[in-house]
Design an enzyme around this catalytic site. Structure first.
Site, PDB file in Angstrom:
ATOM      1  N   HIS A  51       2.108  -2.908   2.311  1.00  0.00           N
ATOM      2  CA  HIS A  51       3.007  -3.004   3.462  1.00  0.00           C
ATOM      3  C   HIS A  51       2.481  -2.115   4.587  1.00  0.00           C
ATOM      4  O   HIS A  51       1.909  -1.053   4.322  1.00  0.00           O
ATOM      5  CB  HIS A  51       4.413  -2.540   3.070  1.00  0.00           C
ATOM      6  CG  HIS A  51       5.053  -3.400   2.018  1.00  0.00           C
ATOM      7  ND1 HIS A  51       5.467  -4.689   2.259  1.00  0.00           N
ATOM      8  CD2 HIS A  51       5.333  -3.162   0.714  1.00  0.00           C
ATOM      9  CE1 HIS A  51       5.981  -5.190   1.158  1.00  0.00           C
ATOM     10  NE2 HIS A  51       5.917  -4.300   0.206  1.00  0.00           N
ATOM     11  N   ARG A  76      -2.471   1.111  -3.121  1.00  0.00           N
ATOM     12  CA  ARG A  76      -1.819  -0.164  -3.428  1.00  0.00           C
ATOM     13  C   ARG A  76      -2.389  -1.247  -2.517  1.00  0.00           C
ATOM     14  O   ARG A  76      -2.361  -1.107  -1.292  1.00  0.00           O
ATOM     15  CB  ARG A  76      -0.306  -0.098  -3.263  1.00  0.00           C
ATOM     16  CG  ARG A  76       0.351  -1.437  -3.606  1.00  0.00           C
ATOM     17  CD  ARG A  76       1.814  -1.375  -3.843  1.00  0.00           C
ATOM     18  NE  ARG A  76       2.588  -1.109  -2.626  1.00  0.00           N
ATOM     19  CZ  ARG A  76       3.928  -1.204  -2.591  1.00  0.00           C
ATOM     20  NH1 ARG A  76       4.596  -1.555  -3.695  1.00  0.00           N
ATOM     21  NH2 ARG A  76       4.595  -0.925  -1.489  1.00  0.00           N
ATOM     22  N   ASP A  90     -15.384   0.090  -3.894  1.00  0.00           N
ATOM     23  CA  ASP A  90     -16.648   0.494  -3.262  1.00  0.00           C
ATOM     24  C   ASP A  90     -16.451   1.618  -2.258  1.00  0.00           C
ATOM     25  O   ASP A  90     -17.357   2.448  -2.084  1.00  0.00           O
ATOM     26  CB  ASP A  90     -17.327  -0.697  -2.570  1.00  0.00           C
ATOM     27  CG  ASP A  90     -18.021  -1.636  -3.559  1.00  0.00           C
ATOM     28  OD1 ASP A  90     -18.433  -2.726  -3.133  1.00  0.00           O
ATOM     29  OD2 ASP A  90     -18.127  -1.275  -4.758  1.00  0.00           O
ATOM     30  N   GLU A 154       7.600  -6.189 -10.962  1.00  0.00           N
ATOM     31  CA  GLU A 154       8.647  -6.126  -9.925  1.00  0.00           C
ATOM     32  C   GLU A 154       9.269  -7.491  -9.643  1.00  0.00           C
ATOM     33  O   GLU A 154       9.680  -7.796  -8.528  1.00  0.00           O
ATOM     34  CB  GLU A 154       8.099  -5.538  -8.636  1.00  0.00           C
ATOM     35  CG  GLU A 154       6.838  -6.147  -8.118  1.00  0.00           C
ATOM     36  CD  GLU A 154       6.360  -5.486  -6.841  1.00  0.00           C
ATOM     37  OE1 GLU A 154       7.097  -4.695  -6.233  1.00  0.00           O
ATOM     38  OE2 GLU A 154       5.232  -5.775  -6.421  1.00  0.00           O
ATOM     39  N   ASP A 180      11.813  -5.065  -5.140  1.00  0.00           N
ATOM     40  CA  ASP A 180      11.429  -6.479  -5.282  1.00  0.00           C
ATOM     41  C   ASP A 180      12.065  -7.103  -6.506  1.00  0.00           C
ATOM     42  O   ASP A 180      12.413  -8.290  -6.512  1.00  0.00           O
ATOM     43  CB  ASP A 180       9.895  -6.604  -5.340  1.00  0.00           C
ATOM     44  CG  ASP A 180       9.273  -6.524  -3.956  1.00  0.00           C
ATOM     45  OD1 ASP A 180       8.327  -5.747  -3.773  1.00  0.00           O
ATOM     46  OD2 ASP A 180       9.766  -7.223  -3.046  1.00  0.00           O
TER      47      ASP A 180
END
Ligand SMILES: O=C(O)C(=O)C[C@H](O)[C@@H](O)CO
Length: 256
Positions: A51, A76, A90, A154, A180
């Site tokens: 988000h 996340r 990476d 979730e 969620d």
């Protein structure tokens, strides 16, 4: 010059206990605010690229800022795109959280994306920050050992399938998502509803049964303390954006 060795994933190691790892959500997308939070002695910081404004380019300086402190970075991602997993690994993220994991097949695909062949499909490059630009001879051999891959449970479907998700090799930990989960159970905005927390406690029990550390993000301090007491291995207890907005508003109120 002495060759460098791959950094040990302290967060992954400490999830094995005994002490619950206390974390903070970092969503503002600034290396300055993230470093300010990292200096606050939290065990881990969640850099949220699902988000808000974060992407690989904004997460990199935040990883560099956190590296100077005790706090361990968990990133996340927006989803489980193998190309994104590759890019975040990476740039040196060693703990990744993938939202909305709902099936064993999805979990298997995530595990494959985080591992080099023959165990997975991660493309090999050592001209990366993760390998300190080819200065880590052991990077390819040890990379997966020092990665922590966290699946978010979730949704109602994810809860139904938690046992097979948790049992998937390569899924190192689970994090429950009350907000969620409530929405997928037809109760959007009711993350603290008892029916949601009945499912959350069930997921905690199932994670323990599978021997996988469980985490959660809870703003209610009483609930966060209960989560710690009941055995969550990592608990985020606040968020930079919320702390700042509440402090700004409270200060203004004092001069109204
Ligand atoms: O669904 C949830 O709950 C989560 O995923 C954890 C937090 O609420 C986070 O999404 C807040 O941005």
């Amino acid at each position: 010059m002495m060759p460098l060795s791959i950094p040990h994933n302290i967060f992954k190691q400490k999830l094995l206990g005994p002490k619950c790892q206390i974390g903070l959500w970092s969503a503002l997308g600034s290396s300055i605010s993230t470093e300010l939070c990292a200096a606050g002695d939290f065990d881990w910081l969640l850099i949220d690229a699902e988000h808000g404004v974060n992407d690989v380019h904004s997460v990199l300086p935040q990883l560099q800022a956190i590296a100077a402190y005790k706090a361990q970075a968990v990133v996340r991602l927006p989803d489980g795109d193998p190309a994104l997993i590759k890019r975040y690994l990476d740039i040196g993220a060693q703990s990744l959280m993938i939202p909305m994991v709902e099936s064993a097949d999805q979990a298997k695909a995530l595990a494959a994306a985080a591992a080099y062949p023959p165990d997975g499909i991660r493309g090999i490059a050592t001209m990366t920050r993760a390998a300190r630009w080819s200065r880590m001879p052991d990077y390819i051999a040890r990379a997966r050992d020092e990665i922590c891959l966290i699946a978010q449970i979730e949704s109602a479907t994810g809860v139904e399938n938690i046992d097979t998700i948790a049992a998937t090799p390569g899924i190192d930990a689970l994090l429950m998502g009350p907000a969620d989960l409530a929405a997928t159970m037809g109760m959007p905005g009711q993350a603290n509803h008892p029916a949601i927390w009945d499912r959350i406690w069930h997921c905690l029990d199932r994670a323990k049964a599978a021997g996988k550390p469980a985490g959660i993000f809870v703003l209610d301090e009483t609930l966060a303390q209960e989560c710690i007491q009941r055995g969550f291995a990592f608990v985020a207890v606040g968020a930079d954006a919320i702390l700042l907005s509440r402090a700004v508003d409270a200060l203004r109120q004092r001069f109204s």
